[in-house]
Motif scaffolding. Sequence first.
Motif, PDB file in Angstrom:
ATOM      1  N   GLN A  89      41.747  46.796  46.440  1.00  0.00           N
ATOM      2  CA  GLN A  89      42.672  45.812  46.979  1.00  0.00           C
ATOM      3  C   GLN A  89      43.580  46.386  48.064  1.00  0.00           C
ATOM      4  O   GLN A  89      43.940  45.684  49.001  1.00  0.00           O
ATOM      5  N   GLU A  90      43.951  47.641  47.958  1.00  0.00           N
ATOM      6  CA  GLU A  90      44.901  48.227  48.898  1.00  0.00           C
ATOM      7  C   GLU A  90      44.241  48.917  50.082  1.00  0.00           C
ATOM      8  O   GLU A  90      44.874  49.107  51.109  1.00  0.00           O
ATOM      9  N   HIS A  91      42.992  49.296  49.945  1.00  0.00           N
ATOM     10  CA  HIS A  91      42.291  50.019  51.010  1.00  0.00           C
ATOM     11  C   HIS A  91      41.975  49.049  52.142  1.00  0.00           C
ATOM     12  O   HIS A  91      41.460  47.967  51.919  1.00  0.00           O
ATOM     13  N   ASP A  92      42.260  49.441  53.362  1.00  0.00           N
ATOM     14  CA  ASP A  92      42.001  48.553  54.497  1.00  0.00           C
ATOM     15  C   ASP A  92      40.841  49.033  55.360  1.00  0.00           C
ATOM     16  O   ASP A  92      40.593  48.490  56.419  1.00  0.00           O
ATOM     17  N   GLY A  93      40.155  50.028  54.884  1.00  0.00           N
ATOM     18  CA  GLY A  93      39.040  50.571  55.662  1.00  0.00           C
ATOM     19  C   GLY A  93      37.722  49.911  55.306  1.00  0.00           C
ATOM     20  O   GLY A  93      37.660  48.823  54.752  1.00  0.00           O
ATOM     21  N   ARG A  94      36.646  50.618  55.615  1.00  0.00           N
ATOM     22  CA  ARG A  94      35.305  50.114  55.333  1.00  0.00           C
ATOM     23  C   ARG A  94      34.926  50.444  53.893  1.00  0.00           C
ATOM     24  O   ARG A  94      35.268  51.488  53.372  1.00  0.00           O
ATOM     25  N   PHE A  95      34.173  49.546  53.318  1.00  0.00           N
ATOM     26  CA  PHE A  95      33.686  49.726  51.960  1.00  0.00           C
ATOM     27  C   PHE A  95      32.181  49.862  51.973  1.00  0.00           C
ATOM     28  O   PHE A  95      31.499  49.353  52.873  1.00  0.00           O
ATOM     29  N   SER A  96      31.669  50.498  50.961  1.00  0.00           N
ATOM     30  CA  SER A  96      30.217  50.544  50.792  1.00  0.00           C
ATOM     31  C   SER A  96      29.757  49.169  50.297  1.00  0.00           C
ATOM     32  O   SER A  96      30.562  48.314  49.929  1.00  0.00           O
ATOM     33  N   ALA A  97      28.451  48.978  50.281  1.00  0.00           N
ATOM     34  CA  ALA A  97      27.901  47.696  49.832  1.00  0.00           C
ATOM     35  C   ALA A  97      28.282  47.420  48.374  1.00  0.00           C
ATOM     36  O   ALA A  97      28.621  46.289  48.015  1.00  0.00           O
ATOM     37  N   VAL A  98      28.256  48.451  47.540  1.00  0.00           N
ATOM     38  CA  VAL A  98      28.609  48.280  46.120  1.00  0.00           C
ATOM     39  C   VAL A  98      30.081  47.908  45.993  1.00  0.00           C
ATOM     40  O   VAL A  98      30.442  47.003  45.236  1.00  0.00           O
ATOM     41  N   GLU A  99      30.946  48.607  46.760  1.00  0.00           N
ATOM     42  CA  GLU A  99      32.366  48.308  46.695  1.00  0.00           C
ATOM     43  C   GLU A  99      32.657  46.891  47.183  1.00  0.00           C
ATOM     44  O   GLU A  99      33.481  46.184  46.599  1.00  0.00           O
ATOM     45  N   ASN A 100      31.985  46.461  48.237  1.00  0.00           N
ATOM     46  CA  ASN A 100      32.149  45.088  48.731  1.00  0.00           C
ATOM     47  C   ASN A 100      31.740  44.070  47.676  1.00  0.00           C
ATOM     48  O   ASN A 100      32.415  43.060  47.470  1.00  0.00           O
ATOM     49  N   GLU A 101      30.620  44.317  47.011  1.00  0.00           N
ATOM     50  CA  GLU A 101      30.127  43.405  45.970  1.00  0.00           C
ATOM     51  C   GLU A 101      31.100  43.333  44.793  1.00  0.00           C
ATOM     52  O   GLU A 101      31.423  42.253  44.300  1.00  0.00           O
ATOM     53  N   VAL A 102      31.599  44.483  44.373  1.00  0.00           N
ATOM     54  CA  VAL A 102      32.559  44.516  43.264  1.00  0.00           C
ATOM     55  C   VAL A 102      33.843  43.795  43.675  1.00  0.00           C
ATOM     56  O   VAL A 102      34.409  43.018  42.882  1.00  0.00           O
ATOM     57  N   LEU A 103      34.315  44.018  44.894  1.00  0.00           N
ATOM     58  CA  LEU A 103      35.538  43.369  45.355  1.00  0.00           C
ATOM     59  C   LEU A 103      35.378  41.849  45.390  1.00  0.00           C
ATOM     60  O   LEU A 103      36.280  41.118  44.969  1.00  0.00           O
ATOM     61  N   LYS A 104      34.244  41.369  45.876  1.00  0.00           N
ATOM     62  CA  LYS A 104      33.990  39.920  45.902  1.00  0.00           C
ATOM     63  C   LYS A 104      34.029  39.340  44.489  1.00  0.00           C
ATOM     64  O   LYS A 104      34.658  38.318  44.233  1.00  0.00           O
ATOM     65  N   LYS A 105      33.334  39.997  43.560  1.00  0.00           N
ATOM     66  CA  LYS A 105      33.297  39.501  42.177  1.00  0.00           C
ATOM     67  C   LYS A 105      34.660  39.621  41.509  1.00  0.00           C
ATOM     68  O   LYS A 105      35.061  38.752  40.742  1.00  0.00           O
ATOM     69  N   PHE A 106      35.398  40.677  41.827  1.00  0.00           N
ATOM     70  CA  PHE A 106      36.726  40.864  41.255  1.00  0.00           C
ATOM     71  C   PHE A 106      37.672  39.749  41.716  1.00  0.00           C
ATOM     72  O   PHE A 106      38.446  39.216  40.927  1.00  0.00           O
ATOM     73  N   LYS A 107      37.601  39.384  42.984  1.00  0.00           N
ATOM     74  CA  LYS A 107      38.461  38.322  43.515  1.00  0.00           C
ATOM     75  C   LYS A 107      38.103  36.959  42.931  1.00  0.00           C
ATOM     76  O   LYS A 107      38.951  36.093  42.801  1.00  0.00           O
ATOM     77  N   LYS A 108      36.832  36.780  42.562  1.00  0.00           N
ATOM     78  CA  LYS A 108      36.396  35.523  41.939  1.00  0.00           C
ATOM     79  C   LYS A 108      36.567  35.551  40.417  1.00  0.00           C
ATOM     80  O   LYS A 108      36.200  34.603  39.748  1.00  0.00           O
ATOM     81  N   THR A 109      37.115  36.647  39.904  1.00  0.00           N
ATOM     82  CA  THR A 109      37.249  36.907  38.454  1.00  0.00           C
ATOM     83  C   THR A 109      35.908  36.774  37.741  1.00  0.00           C
ATOM     84  O   THR A 109      35.816  36.222  36.648  1.00  0.00           O
ATOM     85  N   ASP A 110      34.877  37.295  38.384  1.00  0.00           N
ATOM     86  CA  ASP A 110      33.535  37.322  37.809  1.00  0.00           C
ATOM     87  C   ASP A 110      33.300  38.713  37.224  1.00  0.00           C
ATOM     88  O   ASP A 110      33.198  39.687  37.960  1.00  0.00           O
TER      89      ASP A 110
END
Length: 169
Positions: free
Chosen positions: A131-152
Amino acid sequence: MFDQGKMEYCQTLGQCLVTVLKNSLRPSSGGHNYSWTGRTDFEDLWIRVIIDATFWILFTIIGLNVVTSLILDGFRQLKAERERALKDMTTLCTICGLSKDELVSNGISWSTHVDREHNLWNYVTFFYYLQEHDGRFSAVENEVLKKFKKTDPSFLPSGRCISMDTKIS
């Protein structure tokens, strides 16, 4: 001292007792303090004491017992929920949901599992980083972040852990 016009009798011990009961059971104000006009005999006073005592027993004693039992039952339920939650915290992994007995029966140390493999604070730190990192994420990190924001929670290892996966393989 005792006024017979107010239905206060005290010529005998029994009359004094009934008069005291009448005045102690009946408050000066209240719903059951109805008018009692045209009745002046001591025999009428017995009826009044029985009516007031019945009201006092039904509404005061039984009513308070019902309210008290409802309150105590509510606290009993809260205590049972708390004990169940405490048991779950000490016997179920928060991350994967595997029980302590299941892990131990597979030869996996419970403390190693919750301290190293599925340490709750490691997951909290990871989510904070995402949530706090403003840089680039790996594909796994992006996927986890999307699901985390959707509370999935589908990205969490539900019913699995590395130690069990390696033992099965």
